[in-house]
Design an enzyme around this catalytic site. Structure first.
Site, PDB file in Angstrom:
ATOM      1  N   LYS A 149      77.808  80.598 -44.847  1.00  0.00           N
ATOM      2  CA  LYS A 149      78.744  80.247 -44.087  1.00  0.00           C
ATOM      3  C   LYS A 149      79.383  78.972 -44.270  1.00  0.00           C
ATOM      4  CE  LYS A 149      77.117  80.098 -39.557  1.00  0.00           C
ATOM      5  NZ  LYS A 149      77.208  78.411 -38.967  1.00  0.00           N
TER       6      LYS A 149
ATOM      7  N   CYS B  51      61.005  58.824 -40.141  1.00  0.00           N
ATOM      8  CA  CYS B  51      61.437  59.389 -38.910  1.00  0.00           C
ATOM      9  C   CYS B  51      60.638  60.326 -37.718  1.00  0.00           C
ATOM     10  CB  CYS B  51      62.911  58.888 -38.282  1.00  0.00           C
ATOM     11  SG  CYS B  51      63.526  60.118 -38.881  1.00  0.00           S
TER      12      CYS B  51
ATOM     13  N   THR C 261      81.169  71.485 -52.574  1.00  0.00           N
ATOM     14  CA  THR C 261      79.266  70.886 -54.115  1.00  0.00           C
ATOM     15  C   THR C 261      79.026  71.554 -55.827  1.00  0.00           C
ATOM     16  OG1 THR C 261      79.811  69.279 -52.231  1.00  0.00           O
ATOM     17  CG2 THR C 261      77.753  69.672 -54.498  1.00  0.00           C
TER      18      THR C 261
ATOM     19  N   GLU D  17      68.012  76.792 -41.967  1.00  0.00           N
ATOM     20  CA  GLU D  17      68.343  76.816 -40.049  1.00  0.00           C
ATOM     21  C   GLU D  17      68.377  78.763 -40.202  1.00  0.00           C
ATOM     22  OE1 GLU D  17      71.354  74.675 -38.772  1.00  0.00           O
ATOM     23  OE2 GLU D  17      70.621  73.212 -39.343  1.00  0.00           O
TER      24      GLU D  17
ATOM     25  N   ASP E 187      89.219  78.568 -50.347  1.00  0.00           N
ATOM     26  CA  ASP E 187      89.528  78.632 -49.044  1.00  0.00           C
ATOM     27  C   ASP E 187      90.376  77.463 -48.545  1.00  0.00           C
ATOM     28  OD1 ASP E 187      88.792  77.897 -46.601  1.00  0.00           O
ATOM     29  OD2 ASP E 187      86.358  76.831 -46.887  1.00  0.00           O
TER      30      ASP E 187
ATOM     31  N   GLY F 272      80.408  75.207 -43.720  1.00  0.00           N
ATOM     32  CA  GLY F 272      79.482  73.863 -44.096  1.00  0.00           C
ATOM     33  C   GLY F 272      78.031  73.683 -44.141  1.00  0.00           C
ATOM     34  N   VAL F 273      77.940  75.027 -45.562  1.00  0.00           N
ATOM     35  CA  VAL F 273      76.747  74.636 -46.183  1.00  0.00           C
ATOM     36  C   VAL F 273      76.422  73.999 -47.236  1.00  0.00           C
ATOM     37  CG1 VAL F 273      75.801  76.647 -45.226  1.00  0.00           C
ATOM     38  CG2 VAL F 273      76.570  76.870 -47.231  1.00  0.00           C
TER      39      VAL F 273
ATOM     40  N   CYS G  55      63.539  63.747 -38.744  1.00  0.00           N
ATOM     41  CA  CYS G  55      63.142  63.755 -40.146  1.00  0.00           C
ATOM     42  C   CYS G  55      62.342  64.507 -40.021  1.00  0.00           C
ATOM     43  CB  CYS G  55      63.439  62.541 -41.348  1.00  0.00           C
ATOM     44  SG  CYS G  55      64.941  61.316 -41.053  1.00  0.00           S
TER      45      CYS G  55
ATOM     46  N   LYS H 239      79.641  74.464 -50.042  1.00  0.00           N
ATOM     47  CA  LYS H 239      79.465  76.080 -51.405  1.00  0.00           C
ATOM     48  C   LYS H 239      80.331  75.494 -52.239  1.00  0.00           C
ATOM     49  CE  LYS H 239      81.794  78.828 -48.420  1.00  0.00           C
ATOM     50  NZ  LYS H 239      81.373  77.652 -47.209  1.00  0.00           N
TER      51      LYS H 239
END
Length: 336
Positions: free
Chosen positions: A29, A275, A36, A236, A58, A31-32, A278, A34
């Site tokens: 998906k 926090c 990097t 998620e 992409d 924004g996960v 987190c 990929k």
């Protein structure tokens, strides 16, 4: 009993050590992370392979940002490496994305063939994107890289990339049958234009050559010894849902997939004073990590951390890439 088997190594070491692999796709998906992950995998492969190419399919072309270096549609050596190359293609551009040198030649036929092929291809719905992949594959195979890593676009584009050999084989078959019918007319037409050395055989030779390469690539894609897919996700719901859909589609296409990367994880030790947000995110991630463990018990599941800073530049990627080989362990912070 299967239940008694130890869990698989939580790293990509199995891929890096598999010398027979020729094509490795990295996808998931949007924004996960990929890019990097694919860049880090390419860096690790460069340690053990003679030559490695990473290709971005992409349109966002994030590998230029990742390595902090501008790449083009021609393989370019990555700064800081002797055997790692990168290139970026836009599948939506069709044959226009190809280097002009591909169509250079001593006769007029090769110089006009690009435009003619583009017009012929446009007559076949859905094949334009596949043909751009096909031509890239033809170019790449001629360069004899030891292994090629694909940094793919989000899932929909990725599935079309995986399926492109079948699309091209079917489409080229139609083109070649059409060529048999139109050959006399085409030869007569170009003769009227004063280009005596242009004929249908010259144009169709390009198609024949491509079909031969694509048939070979299609066979390699279905061979788990030569091709595999690495799914990247985050812990998620929507990302996990997309990953399961991707795994099912890949299995249906006959593509090997046995590695999953779960990226951007919070690693909170018992002594970590976090926090409330987190702590809440950590609980959510733990819930989905449990589901991933149940769903993919026969997969290598690699867990990567969420970092304070972006992973950008060759040195940063080199450092981060070690997490693909050795499971990440956070540094324990002393209690306050």
């Amino acid at each position: 009993m299967v239940d008694n088997l130890p869990p698989l190594e939580p790293s990509l070491q199995n891929l890096v050590e598999q010398e027979s692999l020729k094509w490795i796709f990295v996808g998931g998906k949007g924004g996960v992370g990929k890019t990097t992950c694919s860049s880090s995998l390419a860096v690790q492969l460069a340690k053990v392979r003679e030559s490695v190419l990473i290709i971005s399919t992409d349109p966002a072309h994030n590998i230029s940002d990742a390595f902090d270096q501008k790449f083009t549609k021609v393989p370019t050596k990555v700064n800081g490496f002797d055997n790692l190359f990168a290139m970026e293609i836009d599948p939506n551009a069709g044959l226009s994305e190809l280097p002009d040198e591909y169509f250079d030649g001593e006769n007029e036929a090769l110089r006009v063939s690009k435009g003619v092929m583009q017009e012929m291809i446009n007559a076949l719905p859905g094949i334009d994107e596949a043909m751009s992949y096909a031509e890239v594959m033809k170019l790449v195979k001629g360069m004899n890289f030891s292994v090629v890593v694909f940094d793919t676009a989000p899932t929909g584009h990725t599935l079309r990339l995986i399926a492109f050999p079948q699309v091209v084989e079917k489409g080229l078959g139609k083109l070649l049958r059409l060529k048999m019918k139109l050959a006399p007319l085409l030869t007569q037409f170009v003769s009227m234009l004063g280009m005596a050395d242009v004929n249908a055989d010259t144009l169709s030779q390009k198609l024949d050559d491509m079909l031969r390469v694509i048939t070979q690539v299609n066979e390699q894609f279905k061979n788990p010894d030569q091709t595999t897919f690495v799914c990247v996700c985050i812990a998620e719901f929507f990302s996990l849902y997309e990953t399961e859909r991707l795994v099912q589609e890949l299995t249906k296409c006959g593509i090997d997939v046995h590695n999953i990367i779960v990226n951007q994880l919070l690693f909170l030790g018992k002594s970590h004073n976090s926090c409330s947000m987190c702590a809440s995110r950590y609980k959510i991630q733990e819930k989905y990590l449990d589901q991933i463990a149940d769903l993919y018990e026969d997969f290598h599941v690699t867990k990567l951390p969420l970092l304070e800073k972006e992973v950008r530049g060759p040195e940063s990627i080199k450092t981060f890439s070690e997490n693909l080989m050795i499971p990440y362990k956070p540094k324990e912070t002393a209690p306050m």
